[in-house]
Motif scaffolding. Structure first.
Motif, PDB file in Angstrom:
ATOM      1  N   LEU A 191       1.057  -1.340  -0.003  1.00 26.55           N
ATOM      2  CA  LEU A 191      -0.213  -0.380   0.380  1.00 26.55           C
ATOM      3  C   LEU A 191       0.845   1.145   0.040  1.00 26.55           C
ATOM      4  CD1 LEU A 191      -3.127  -0.551   2.278  1.00 26.55           C
ATOM      5  CD2 LEU A 191      -2.780   0.387  -0.350  1.00 26.55           C
ATOM      6  N   SER A 224       1.034   4.193  -2.899  1.00 24.70           N
ATOM      7  CA  SER A 224       0.298   5.318  -2.174  1.00 24.70           C
ATOM      8  C   SER A 224       1.573   6.839  -3.107  1.00 24.70           C
ATOM      9  CB  SER A 224       0.007   5.493  -1.147  1.00 24.70           C
ATOM     10  OG  SER A 224       1.031   5.238   0.001  1.00 24.70           O
ATOM     11  N   TYR A 251      -2.497  12.550  -9.372  1.00 23.64           N
ATOM     12  CA  TYR A 251      -4.364  12.391  -8.442  1.00 23.64           C
ATOM     13  C   TYR A 251      -4.520  13.721  -8.680  1.00 23.64           C
ATOM     14  CZ  TYR A 251      -6.176   9.741  -5.312  1.00 23.64           C
ATOM     15  OH  TYR A 251      -7.094   8.659  -4.505  1.00 23.64           O
ATOM     16  N   ASP A 252      -5.658  13.816  -9.117  1.00 24.38           N
ATOM     17  CA  ASP A 252      -6.666  14.745  -9.659  1.00 24.38           C
ATOM     18  C   ASP A 252      -7.922  15.270  -9.231  1.00 24.38           C
ATOM     19  OD1 ASP A 252      -6.944  13.213 -12.501  1.00 24.38           O
ATOM     20  OD2 ASP A 252      -7.767  14.580 -12.359  1.00 24.38           O
ATOM     21  N   GLY A 253      -8.131  14.167  -8.318  1.00 19.81           N
ATOM     22  CA  GLY A 253      -9.188  13.715  -7.697  1.00 19.81           C
ATOM     23  C   GLY A 253      -9.503  12.532  -6.554  1.00 19.81           C
ATOM     24  N   VAL A 254     -10.670  11.869  -5.566  1.00 15.56           N
ATOM     25  CA  VAL A 254     -10.432  11.255  -5.304  1.00 15.56           C
ATOM     26  C   VAL A 254     -11.138  10.362  -6.488  1.00 15.56           C
ATOM     27  CG1 VAL A 254     -12.029   9.949  -3.562  1.00 15.56           C
ATOM     28  CG2 VAL A 254     -11.336  12.296  -2.660  1.00 15.56           C
ATOM     29  N   GLY A 255     -11.600  10.469  -7.175  1.00 17.42           N
ATOM     30  CA  GLY A 255     -11.913   9.582  -7.860  1.00 17.42           C
ATOM     31  C   GLY A 255     -11.507   8.485  -9.475  1.00 17.42           C
ATOM     32  N   MET A 265      -7.265   6.068  -7.831  1.00 19.23           N
ATOM     33  CA  MET A 265      -8.086   5.038  -7.655  1.00 19.23           C
ATOM     34  C   MET A 265      -7.637   3.928  -7.156  1.00 19.23           C
ATOM     35  SD  MET A 265     -11.551   5.955  -5.749  1.00 19.23           S
ATOM     36  CE  MET A 265     -12.036   4.796  -6.796  1.00 19.23           C
ATOM     37  N   TRP A 266      -8.395   3.156  -8.552  1.00 22.74           N
ATOM     38  CA  TRP A 266      -8.202   2.129  -8.206  1.00 22.74           C
ATOM     39  C   TRP A 266      -7.182   1.115  -8.319  1.00 22.74           C
ATOM     40  CZ3 TRP A 266     -13.060   0.673  -9.355  1.00 22.74           C
ATOM     41  CH2 TRP A 266     -13.400   1.449  -9.954  1.00 22.74           C
ATOM     42  N   VAL A 281      -5.093   1.483  -5.485  1.00 28.87           N
ATOM     43  CA  VAL A 281      -4.435   1.713  -4.279  1.00 28.87           C
ATOM     44  C   VAL A 281      -5.663   0.720  -3.738  1.00 28.87           C
ATOM     45  CG1 VAL A 281      -5.198   2.787  -2.202  1.00 28.87           C
ATOM     46  CG2 VAL A 281      -4.228   4.213  -3.702  1.00 28.87           C
ATOM     47  N   MET A 282      -7.293   0.772  -4.105  1.00 33.45           N
ATOM     48  CA  MET A 282      -8.358  -0.551  -3.965  1.00 33.45           C
ATOM     49  C   MET A 282      -7.515  -1.895  -4.635  1.00 33.45           C
ATOM     50  SD  MET A 282     -12.593  -0.035  -4.854  1.00 33.45           S
ATOM     51  CE  MET A 282     -12.685   1.733  -4.658  1.00 33.45           C
ATOM     52  N   VAL A 324      -5.710  -2.861  -2.233  1.00 35.57           N
ATOM     53  CA  VAL A 324      -6.082  -3.384  -1.274  1.00 35.57           C
ATOM     54  C   VAL A 324      -7.435  -4.863  -1.126  1.00 35.57           C
ATOM     55  CG1 VAL A 324      -8.109  -2.845   0.864  1.00 35.57           C
ATOM     56  CG2 VAL A 324      -6.379  -1.763   0.250  1.00 35.57           C
ATOM     57  N   VAL A 325      -7.998  -4.449  -1.917  1.00 36.75           N
ATOM     58  CA  VAL A 325      -8.769  -5.582  -2.237  1.00 36.75           C
ATOM     59  C   VAL A 325      -8.092  -6.964  -2.711  1.00 36.75           C
ATOM     60  CG1 VAL A 325     -10.702  -6.481  -3.469  1.00 36.75           C
ATOM     61  CG2 VAL A 325     -10.851  -4.192  -2.363  1.00 36.75           C
ATOM     62  N   LEU A 383     -19.890  -5.042 -11.629  1.00 35.65           N
ATOM     63  CA  LEU A 383     -19.172  -3.671 -10.994  1.00 35.65           C
ATOM     64  C   LEU A 383     -18.845  -3.044 -12.769  1.00 35.65           C
ATOM     65  CD1 LEU A 383     -19.130  -1.625  -8.990  1.00 35.65           C
ATOM     66  CD2 LEU A 383     -16.764  -2.777  -8.610  1.00 35.65           C
ATOM     67  N   LEU A 432     -10.766   6.714 -20.674  1.00 37.45           N
ATOM     68  CA  LEU A 432     -11.635   5.573 -19.002  1.00 37.45           C
ATOM     69  C   LEU A 432     -11.254   4.431 -18.857  1.00 37.45           C
ATOM     70  CD1 LEU A 432     -14.737   8.151 -17.808  1.00 37.45           C
ATOM     71  CD2 LEU A 432     -12.260   7.735 -16.631  1.00 37.45           C
ATOM     72  N   GLY A 444     -15.314   8.567 -11.803  1.00 40.81           N
ATOM     73  CA  GLY A 444     -15.180   8.784 -10.337  1.00 40.81           C
ATOM     74  C   GLY A 444     -16.151   9.308  -9.496  1.00 40.81           C
ATOM     75  N   VAL A 473     -23.393  -3.726  -5.763  1.00 40.51           N
ATOM     76  CA  VAL A 473     -22.363  -4.876  -6.374  1.00 40.51           C
ATOM     77  C   VAL A 473     -22.273  -5.680  -5.401  1.00 40.51           C
ATOM     78  CG1 VAL A 473     -20.866  -5.542  -7.886  1.00 40.51           C
ATOM     79  CG2 VAL A 473     -22.757  -3.895  -8.492  1.00 40.51           C
ATOM     80  N   VAL A 487       0.094   4.747   6.627  1.00 39.82           N
ATOM     81  CA  VAL A 487      -0.925   4.131   5.734  1.00 39.82           C
ATOM     82  C   VAL A 487      -0.475   2.793   6.084  1.00 39.82           C
ATOM     83  CG1 VAL A 487      -0.963   3.727   3.169  1.00 39.82           C
ATOM     84  CG2 VAL A 487      -1.479   5.660   4.180  1.00 39.82           C
ATOM     85  N   THR A 492     -11.770  -4.651   5.407  1.00 38.99           N
ATOM     86  CA  THR A 492     -10.892  -4.552   3.849  1.00 38.99           C
ATOM     87  C   THR A 492     -11.627  -2.852   3.711  1.00 38.99           C
ATOM     88  OG1 THR A 492     -11.047  -6.689   3.933  1.00 38.99           O
ATOM     89  CG2 THR A 492     -11.327  -5.485   1.907  1.00 38.99           C
ATOM     90  N   LEU A 515      -9.078   0.530   3.261  1.00 38.78           N
ATOM     91  CA  LEU A 515      -9.282   1.321   1.627  1.00 38.78           C
ATOM     92  C   LEU A 515      -9.725   1.955   1.690  1.00 38.78           C
ATOM     93  CD1 LEU A 515     -10.151   0.493  -1.159  1.00 38.78           C
ATOM     94  CD2 LEU A 515     -12.307   0.136  -0.613  1.00 38.78           C
ATOM     95  N   LEU A 521      -7.518   5.299   0.654  1.00 39.38           N
ATOM     96  CA  LEU A 521      -7.730   6.737   0.257  1.00 39.38           C
ATOM     97  C   LEU A 521      -7.841   8.052   0.447  1.00 39.38           C
ATOM     98  CD1 LEU A 521     -10.235   4.801  -1.877  1.00 39.38           C
ATOM     99  CD2 LEU A 521      -8.533   4.525  -2.813  1.00 39.38           C
ATOM    100  N   VAL A 564      -4.238   9.972   1.002  1.00 40.47           N
ATOM    101  CA  VAL A 564      -2.962   9.614   0.231  1.00 40.47           C
ATOM    102  C   VAL A 564      -3.646  10.660  -0.540  1.00 40.47           C
ATOM    103  CG1 VAL A 564      -1.343   8.596  -1.298  1.00 40.47           C
ATOM    104  CG2 VAL A 564      -2.427   7.136   0.016  1.00 40.47           C
ATOM    105  N   TYR A 591      -5.581  16.289  -1.105  1.00 41.45           N
ATOM    106  CA  TYR A 591      -7.282  17.735  -1.319  1.00 41.45           C
ATOM    107  C   TYR A 591      -6.379  17.826   0.635  1.00 41.45           C
ATOM    108  CZ  TYR A 591      -9.951  15.661  -4.764  1.00 41.45           C
ATOM    109  OH  TYR A 591     -10.156  15.271  -5.700  1.00 41.45           O
ATOM    110  N   LEU A 638     -16.711  15.825   0.553  1.00 38.08           N
ATOM    111  CA  LEU A 638     -15.746  14.212  -0.214  1.00 38.08           C
ATOM    112  C   LEU A 638     -16.605  13.904  -0.061  1.00 38.08           C
ATOM    113  CD1 LEU A 638     -13.507  14.482  -2.323  1.00 38.08           C
ATOM    114  CD2 LEU A 638     -16.049  13.751  -3.328  1.00 38.08           C
TER     115      LEU A 638
END
Lengths: 493, 493
Positions: free
Chosen positions: A78, A82, A91-95, A99-100, A102-103, A106-107, A186, A204, B95, B106, B157, B182, B186, B190, B193, B196, B204
């Motif tokens: 992680l 990061s 990194y221009d937004g949480v979305g 993000m993917w 990091v996700m 983690v997953v 998903l 995208l 996002g 999901v 983190v 988990t 996550l 998020l 890191v 913002y 957010l």
């Protein structure tokens, strides 16, 4: 108790000096005292809970340090991912797409390499297929007019999500693609509902697949390079360890039965050893999941890519079959109704020989599995086991005769009287007493027969997994002769 | 084979007419033929695989239509959440926050209400606590200068992810909060890191929590309103169904043993019934997971919020204990060495009575659990079972005598000769033959004793779960008298 005492004290005080202000002060101090006591108790409880929790956690860590290392590995992965994004102004937004990554880490990060690969491959494949499919449907929908578009999109989401969810109930799919199906639903829903134009979506999708790839790559690198745990190896070790446990249990149970008085000292560790077969009874779930994950692993150590993991499940099933019988034997041994000691003595040696022989067979196949070499002495050992079974059967057959010939003094006198009166020998009288012994002996025989099944399953495993064959010409290996030597003295036990 | 034939044909042709162009044409037509054969075979394989898959899926759906309904439910929930966002122009990016609602649906939607609640509550709580914690650390880091900031964030983190991952190995935490941890890791990663400013993050976080709440709400509404499946009820039914299976198995096994010749017709369904105990052997995993999920469910149907789900696990363990013994009994019954039929006949009635009595006890507690009423007749039935155990013991004790008194003609003559010569009665001779019968009988007795354990566990369950007590004054309920009536004739069996 402190509070009770306090309340009594307060009462006494009010009775003797019933002045208003003093009583109030007293009440106040009482409340303060109570609150303090409560706080102290609370803190004590929390501290004791935390320490007991810490001790438990410490024990788990000490028992298997790889679990601690796994935690550290997740932390490293992680932090890496990061840092990767922290050092670059991407990194221009949480979305955002980062993000993917990091996700994904983690997953996907699992204890075993197989788990990581299973989830990583499932995630990557599911994301790309679902993304492509959703793009196609998106394109069709965008061509069919504004009114029909939401209908096409919603109904496609409904249909695909329903079908995919139902498919998770099919055992084969559940075992191999459960996680992939979740990700498929998903991704499909996200893309289909997004409301983007197709060219935007393409960009995208590309970014997302790229970040997922980065996440999967970081996971795999950390998982494989830092003290890897292979699901296949775990399964391999679990199965051979379980054989040892069965062997130990059997030896202990029979010894316990025939030499109850001799096992008083060190009884705890003894009874722990004798209950080892219970682990075998409960290991189905972990065997199944490890075999599932091992399929995803590349060749590692002594295991090739197409190692016959499913055969381990058959070996495991044969061992459980054996353990069920040992459960019954255990019940019989710990039952209240017991054969008298002097009767047990008649079968003691032959039963001990059989249990020792059986446990030796188990230990031999366990070490054969462990070293992945065909066993040199297994045939001899199985033959010995079978001989011991026959000996036990002969001993059982001659038992009534022996009992009539040499009952203990008291029993002999009694039997003699009865025999004279009814012309019924002592064997008939004591049959009921012998019964628990018979049952134990038959169960022991049944256990040995079932061990034969384990030997067969391991034989198939040896063929499928191409265990190193025995070198018939040079018998000077270090392991085998020692085994054979250790067999011989036991025949005189 | 078609290809082989084809190749031979080609060879013959080339030998007889060795012209270039004709040979080429032949080669071409050969390739076309081959390709066509291959294509047809491929299509056939695919079609047969698809149909067999379809049949399998159809069977699963027909066996438990709730699985199909579950698929439809997921479709409905996803369509709802996507329509929710499709009709409003809120969705300003893949996002965007709406994504979290889709993702929540999901990931959270599970087969049982308990599963949905477990994941939903875990997700909501973990997101909010991790978000708050990350905000705090973010704030501290932002105050400590640009150089220290990434160090604080990365190390936090690393530490939290490691600790949280390790905590998943602690069994209690794993059982209840695995998914939450988990999500905690996550969310924390998020947010920590993200880079913002804190006020932006607050907005957010608010949005995200709001969308997650929408997702969870939609899930729960669909899950509870459309044909809900309650984990608790599933566990309840599983346990009582398993008791019935044990009862059926026991009856069939013993019947099978003593009346082997009578069960030829309809043997398949018969042997299926007799193997029902194997389901009990393998039901630990599903019992555990259902009991875990049932804890999260509110009161439903006959079950209160604090229903003693863990006691069901104890009942399940007692049943497995019983099933182990039935496994051994099954082994004994199907073993090659069998007591001769004329000996079996001596114990047939009393063994059948015991097995019937034991199975009646099991069926009675099963129906008591099913209806959640205390059983009126269980004490009588247990007493009858214990009487049958004693009868069997008496019969076993008198067996040698009976055998000496009434051997079959051939055996009698043989026994008489031997008796005269050695003064050893026939009982001694046939002891070895009787042994399998003895073992079966002892195992049967052991099974009844273990059923006693199940009865005790169910008794505790009845107390804890406050089963409807027996109304001693009005015995005119519709269930109990019928049971008692059905008991009486069986005593004459």
């Amino acid at each position: 108790m402190a509070i009770e005492k306090e309340a009594q004290g307060g009462l006494e005080w009010r009775v003797s000096v019933p002045e208003g202000s003093a009583a109030e002060m007293e009440l106040e101090s009482k409340w303060i005292h109570r609150a303090r006591t409560w706080l102290i108790q609370l803190v004590m409880t929390v501290v004791s809970k935390v320490t007991s929790f810490g001790k438990k956690a410490g024990k788990i860590g000490a028992d298997d340090p790889r679990k601690v290392i796994h935690g550290v590995k997740v932390g490293i992965a992680l932090t890496l991912v990061s840092l990767f994004y922290y050092t670059r102004p991407l990194y221009d937004g949480v979305g955002g797409c980062a993000m993917w990554a990091v996700m994904t880490v983690v997953v996907i990060f699992e204890f075993t390499v197989g788990g990581c690969l299973y989830k990583g491959i499932n995630r990557a494949v599911a994301t790309s297929t679902a993304g492509t499919l959703a793009l196609g449907i998106h394109w069709i929908a965008s061509k069919s007019g504004e009114k029909v578009e939401p209908i096409i999109l919603s109904s496609s989401v409904f249909l695909l999500a329903s079908a995919a969810t139902f498919s998770r109930f099919i055992p084969n799919i559940k075992a191999r693609f459960d996680y992939g199906i979740t990700i498929f639903i998903l991704t499909f829903s996200l893309v289909a509902v997004s409301g983007y134009r197709v060219d935007e979506l393409l960009r995208l999708a590309q970014e997302r697949i790229c970040t997922i790839a980065i996440g999967v790559a970081i996971c795999l690198v950390v998982c494989v390079l830092v003290r890897p745990v292979w699901a296949g190896q775990e399964l391999h070790l679990l199965v051979s360890r379980n054989m040892d446990k069965l062997a130990d249990s059997l030896e202990c149970l029979v010894e316990d039965y025939f030499m109850k008085d001799k096992t008083v000292e060190g009884e705890v560790s003894y009874s722990q050893r004798s209950q080892g077969y219970k682990n075998v009874l409960n290991s189905k779930a972990s065997e199944d999941s490890q075999a599932n994950l091992a399929r995803w692993e590349p060749g590692h150590g002594k295991f090739g890519f197409k190692h016959p993991w499913s055969q381990y499940l058959k070996v495991g099933a044969a061992m459980r079959y054996c353990a069920y019988c040992m459960e019954a034997l255990n019940g019989c041994i710990n039952s209240e109704i017991q054969a008298p000691e002097h009767m047990k003595r008649h079968l003691r040696d032959v039963c001990m020989r059989l249990s020792l022989g059986t446990s030796k067979v188990l230990k031999e196949i366990s070490s054969s599995v462990k070293s992945m070499k065909e066993s040199r002495s297994i045939q001899v050992l199985v033959e010995e086991m079978n001989n011991a079974v026959e000996e036990l059967q002969v001993a059982l057959r001659s038992l009534p005769k022996q009992l009539t010939q040499s009952p203990p003094p008291a029993a002999a006198a009694e039997a003699a009287t009865i025999e004279k009166r009814h012309c019924v020998p002592a064997a008939t009288i004591s049959l009921m007493e012998v019964m628990p012994l018979f049952t134990a002996a038959s169960l022991l025989i049944e256990v040995s027969e079932r061990v034969g099944g384990v030997v067969d399953a391991v034989g198939t495993l040896a063929t499928l997994a191409c265990f190193e064959p025995i070198d018939h010409k040079k018998p000077s290996s270090s392991v085998v002769p020692r085994d054979e030597e250790s067999v011989k003295p036991s025949q005189e036990v």
